[in-house]
Design an enzyme around this catalytic site. Structure first.
Site, PDB file in Angstrom:
ATOM      1  CG  HIS A 264       7.104 -39.855 -53.363  1.00 11.32           C
ATOM      2  ND1 HIS A 264       8.236 -40.627 -53.217  1.00 11.32           N
ATOM      3  CD2 HIS A 264       6.596 -39.694 -52.124  1.00 11.32           C
ATOM      4  CE1 HIS A 264       8.380 -40.926 -51.942  1.00 11.32           C
ATOM      5  NE2 HIS A 264       7.411 -40.377 -51.257  1.00 11.32           N
ATOM      6  CG  ASP A 321       1.442 -35.603 -47.427  1.00  6.73           C
ATOM      7  OD1 ASP A 321       1.108 -35.983 -46.300  1.00  6.73           O
ATOM      8  OD2 ASP A 321       2.623 -35.478 -47.785  1.00  6.73           O
TER       9      ASP A 321
HETATM   10  C1  SDX Z   1       5.997 -36.961 -48.373  1.00  5.00           C
HETATM   11  O1  SDX Z   1      10.177 -39.341 -49.337  1.00  5.00           O
HETATM   12  C2  SDX Z   1       9.182 -39.785 -48.703  1.00  5.00           C
HETATM   13  O2  SDX Z   1       9.055 -40.960 -48.492  1.00  5.00           O
HETATM   14  C3  SDX Z   1       8.183 -38.744 -48.204  1.00  5.00           C
HETATM   15  C4  SDX Z   1       6.810 -39.272 -47.782  1.00  5.00           C
HETATM   16  C5  SDX Z   1       6.937 -40.114 -46.507  1.00  5.00           C
HETATM   17  O3  SDX Z   1       6.059 -40.939 -46.256  1.00  5.00           O
HETATM   18  O4  SDX Z   1       7.858 -39.873 -45.736  1.00  5.00           O
HETATM   19  O5  SDX Z   1       6.212 -40.051 -48.799  1.00  5.00           O
HETATM   20  C6  SDX Z   1       5.857 -38.117 -47.419  1.00  5.00           C
HETATM   21  O6  SDX Z   1       6.765 -36.087 -48.059  1.00  5.00           O
HETATM   22  C7  SDX Z   1       5.240 -36.942 -49.673  1.00  5.00           C
HETATM   23  C8  SDX Z   1       5.577 -35.735 -50.553  1.00  5.00           C
HETATM   24  C9  SDX Z   1       4.827 -34.506 -50.063  1.00  5.00           C
HETATM   25  N1  SDX Z   1       5.170 -33.322 -50.803  1.00  5.00           N
HETATM   26  C10 SDX Z   1       4.343 -32.758 -51.693  1.00  5.00           C
HETATM   27  O7  SDX Z   1       3.277 -33.261 -51.992  1.00  5.00           O
HETATM   28  C11 SDX Z   1       4.829 -31.456 -52.248  1.00  5.00           C
HETATM   29  C12 SDX Z   1       4.551 -31.402 -53.717  1.00  5.00           C
HETATM   30  N2  SDX Z   1       5.457 -32.311 -54.355  1.00  5.00           N
HETATM   31  C13 SDX Z   1       6.673 -31.829 -54.895  1.00  5.00           C
HETATM   32  O8  SDX Z   1       7.167 -30.645 -54.413  1.00  5.00           O
HETATM   33  C14 SDX Z   1       7.675 -32.879 -55.320  1.00  5.00           C
HETATM   34  O9  SDX Z   1       7.013 -33.830 -56.074  1.00  5.00           O
HETATM   35  C15 SDX Z   1       8.565 -33.529 -54.221  1.00  5.00           C
HETATM   36  C16 SDX Z   1       9.292 -32.489 -53.404  1.00  5.00           C
HETATM   37  C17 SDX Z   1       7.730 -34.409 -53.316  1.00  5.00           C
HETATM   38  C18 SDX Z   1       9.617 -34.404 -54.928  1.00  5.00           C
HETATM   39  O10 SDX Z   1      10.191 -33.659 -55.886  1.00  5.00           O
HETATM   40  P1  SDX Z   1      11.660 -33.881 -56.466  1.00  5.00           P
HETATM   41  O11 SDX Z   1      11.967 -35.309 -56.588  1.00  5.00           O
HETATM   42  O12 SDX Z   1      12.620 -33.040 -55.721  1.00  5.00           O
HETATM   43  O13 SDX Z   1      11.456 -33.290 -57.932  1.00  5.00           O
HETATM   44  P2  SDX Z   1      11.354 -31.811 -58.378  1.00  5.00           P
HETATM   45  O14 SDX Z   1      10.741 -30.937 -57.367  1.00  5.00           O
HETATM   46  O15 SDX Z   1      12.709 -31.396 -58.879  1.00  5.00           O
HETATM   47  O16 SDX Z   1      10.353 -31.904 -59.611  1.00  5.00           O
HETATM   48  C19 SDX Z   1      10.693 -32.556 -60.839  1.00  5.00           C
HETATM   49  C20 SDX Z   1       9.728 -32.053 -61.877  1.00  5.00           C
HETATM   50  C21 SDX Z   1       9.723 -30.527 -61.959  1.00  5.00           C
HETATM   51  O17 SDX Z   1       9.396 -30.181 -63.280  1.00  5.00           O
HETATM   52  P3  SDX Z   1      10.538 -29.725 -64.303  1.00  5.00           P
HETATM   53  O18 SDX Z   1      11.217 -28.529 -63.673  1.00  5.00           O
HETATM   54  O19 SDX Z   1      11.449 -30.895 -64.448  1.00  5.00           O
HETATM   55  O20 SDX Z   1       9.783 -29.373 -65.567  1.00  5.00           O
HETATM   56  O21 SDX Z   1       8.396 -32.423 -61.554  1.00  5.00           O
HETATM   57  C22 SDX Z   1       7.604 -31.256 -61.346  1.00  5.00           C
HETATM   58  C23 SDX Z   1       8.606 -30.150 -61.046  1.00  5.00           C
HETATM   59  O22 SDX Z   1       8.072 -28.893 -61.323  1.00  5.00           O
HETATM   60  N3  SDX Z   1       6.755 -31.510 -60.176  1.00  5.00           N
HETATM   61  C24 SDX Z   1       5.519 -31.030 -60.005  1.00  5.00           C
HETATM   62  C25 SDX Z   1       5.096 -31.514 -58.767  1.00  5.00           C
HETATM   63  N4  SDX Z   1       6.083 -32.261 -58.234  1.00  5.00           N
HETATM   64  C26 SDX Z   1       7.084 -32.267 -59.100  1.00  5.00           C
HETATM   65  N5  SDX Z   1       4.746 -30.243 -60.750  1.00  5.00           N
HETATM   66  C27 SDX Z   1       3.549 -29.916 -60.249  1.00  5.00           C
HETATM   67  N6  SDX Z   1       3.080 -30.359 -59.045  1.00  5.00           N
HETATM   68  C28 SDX Z   1       3.853 -31.144 -58.305  1.00  5.00           C
HETATM   69  N7  SDX Z   1       3.426 -31.571 -57.114  1.00  5.00           N
END
Ligand code: SDX
Length: 384
Positions: A264, A321
């Site tokens: 998140h 989720d």
């Molecule tokens: C919702 O914002 C809100 O309030 C949203 C929400 C709401 O109620 O409105 O809470 C609802 O949208 C929840 C989120 C749902 N999305 C997912 O579950 C998708 C999977 N999650 C990710 O894609 C990610 O965690 C995000 C998009 C939610 C947030 O990511 P950021 O802040 O943009 O960070 P990032 O993608 O740049 O990741 C940072 C690091 C990376 O590793 P490095 O490149 O630094 O080594 O964390 C890793 C990412 O690869 N990472 C994950 C991961 N999420 C982040 N690795 C594996 N699995 C994951 N889910």
């Protein structure tokens, strides 16, 4: 700033505050969430969706009479125009339900003769209309996708009970109503998440609330946002059996895949909503279907692995989720309906933010740092 200076760029607007708000506090460090000052645990334990919607829109908990009047307004607005039902019939089996929903909500605006009235009173009326009608539209999309006819709303039922009645064509059992009510409450609001932000961006141009909410729906659809609940369940189905979970997650992480339902932008701790959903799921196990029990086992193994590998070390924890899929399945809700139902709940938050932002509106217009070329010579097309 001088033109030559490189500005600080915050990709994804990470850590940027866009406004002050009294609607929602997300304490990402400690995994806490508050709606208008009430902790989400308190709300989930004691409240119901209509009361939560009232709280978000008006800023305070309603007195009994106020809640009754609000419920009545929602009931009065439930019916949707025939042409919207026709639109759903024409598109529900061809298109993604979120595309149908987005189009239907946009279309709905032509039936509202108040769209140009930007007074707070009118915008509250339109918000209530949208909260009520979006649930009806989502129910109609689900029902028509399943090959059944549109079911008209029943004014004797509460908001989520009527939603399930319109979706299923019968009054829901308690085991169907309780999880859906819980999900509606937990997904109603979450500060300046991507869909709320895009709602505000559209509204900040003084466009109308239908346009703003249509933007919100479009944004919610993506798998990095609201669409993650569907993707998380697809992953659990792909894993198939609990004993396959470890290998699947290991390989996915080795392949740098994101595990849907984890991570998140703001929470660097366990999402409190995910904990409530998980706790509820665990209470079901003795009488849940084999499918739900199997999904729960897979989810719990995946959760433990992810927390061990990425929880404390990387701040990647389950979000709202992750456990939603098995819970929705316990109410026999189809996967494609999860994100539209998220929208049917989040409309309360989108409306509350629009009403608040419009009180002191400022056009949202950020900057880009241009890194391309300048003053290029124009070459006529047949000389390039
Ligand atoms: C919702 O914002 C809100 O309030 C949203 C929400 C709401 O109620 O409105 O809470 C609802 O949208 C929840 C989120 C749902 N999305 C997912 O579950 C998708 C999977 N999650 C990710 O894609 C990610 O965690 C995000 C998009 C939610 C947030 O990511 P950021 O802040 O943009 O960070 P990032 O993608 O740049 O990741 C940072 C690091 C990376 O590793 P490095 O490149 O630094 O080594 O964390 C890793 C990412 O690869 N990472 C994950 C991961 N999420 C982040 N690795 C594996 N699995 C994951 N889910």
């Amino acid at each position: 700033m001088a033109d030559s200076a490189v500005p600080v760029i915050s990709t994804g607007l990470q850590n940027i505050y866009i406004t002050e708000s009294k609607i929602c506090r997300v304490d990402g460090e400690n995994g806490k969430l508050y709606y208008r000052g009430y902790s989400i645990d308190t709300i989930a334990r004691n409240s119901n969706y209509e009361e939560v919607a009232y709280l978000l829109i008006y800023g305070n908990l309603p007195k009994r009479q106020e809640l009754e009047a609000f419920r009545q307004q929602l009931k009065n607005e439930r019916e949707i125009p025939d042409s919207i039902v026709k639109l759903i019939k024409e598109s529900a089996n061809k298109a993604d339900p979120m595309d149908v929903l987005r189009t239907a909500v946009s279309y709905l605006s032509i039936y509202d003769n108040e769209t140009k009235d930007q007074s707070q009173e009118s915008n509250i009326r339109k918000s209530i209309r949208l909260i009520s009608k979006i649930s009806s539209i989502v129910a109609a999309i689900g029902r028509i996708r399943d090959g059944f006819d549109y079911v008209h709303p029943d004014k004797s039922l509460g908001h989520t009970e009527n939603f399930l009645y319109m979706l299923k064509g019968r009054r829901p059992a308690k085991e169907e109503l309780v999880p859906v009510e819980m999900m509606y409450i937990l997904q109603a609001e979450h500060s300046s998440n991507a869909s709320t932000f895009s709602t505000i961006v559209t509204g900040s141009t003084l466009s109308d609330i239908y346009s703003a909410v249509t933007s919100g729906i479009a944004t919610l659809k993506g798998p990095l946002h609201g669409g993650a609940d569907e993707e998380a369940l697809r992953m659990m189905y792909a894993i198939g059996k609990p004993e396959n979970t470890e290998k699947y997650i290991e390989e996915a992480l080795a392949g740098k895949q994101k595990i849907m339902g984890f991570g998140h932008r703001v929470y660097k701790a366990y999402d409190p909503r995910a904990r409530i959903i998980k706790d509820y799921l665990l209470t079901l196990q003795n009488h849940a279907s084999e499918e739900v029990r199997n999904l729960t086992k897979i989810a719990l193994i995946a959760e433990k692995m992810m927390i061990d590998k990425l929880g404390k070390s990387h701040g990647i924890w389950p979000n709202v989720d992750f456990f939603a899929g098995p819970v929705y399945r316990s109410a026999d809700i189809k996967l494609e309906m999860f994100t539209p139902m998220f929208a049917a709940s989040r409309i309360a938050g989108w409306s509350a933010h629009m009403l608040e932002y419009w009180k002191d509106n400022k056009l949202i217009r950020p900057l880009e740092y241009y890194t391309g070329q300048l003053d290029l010579q124009y070459i006529p097309i047949d000389k390039r």
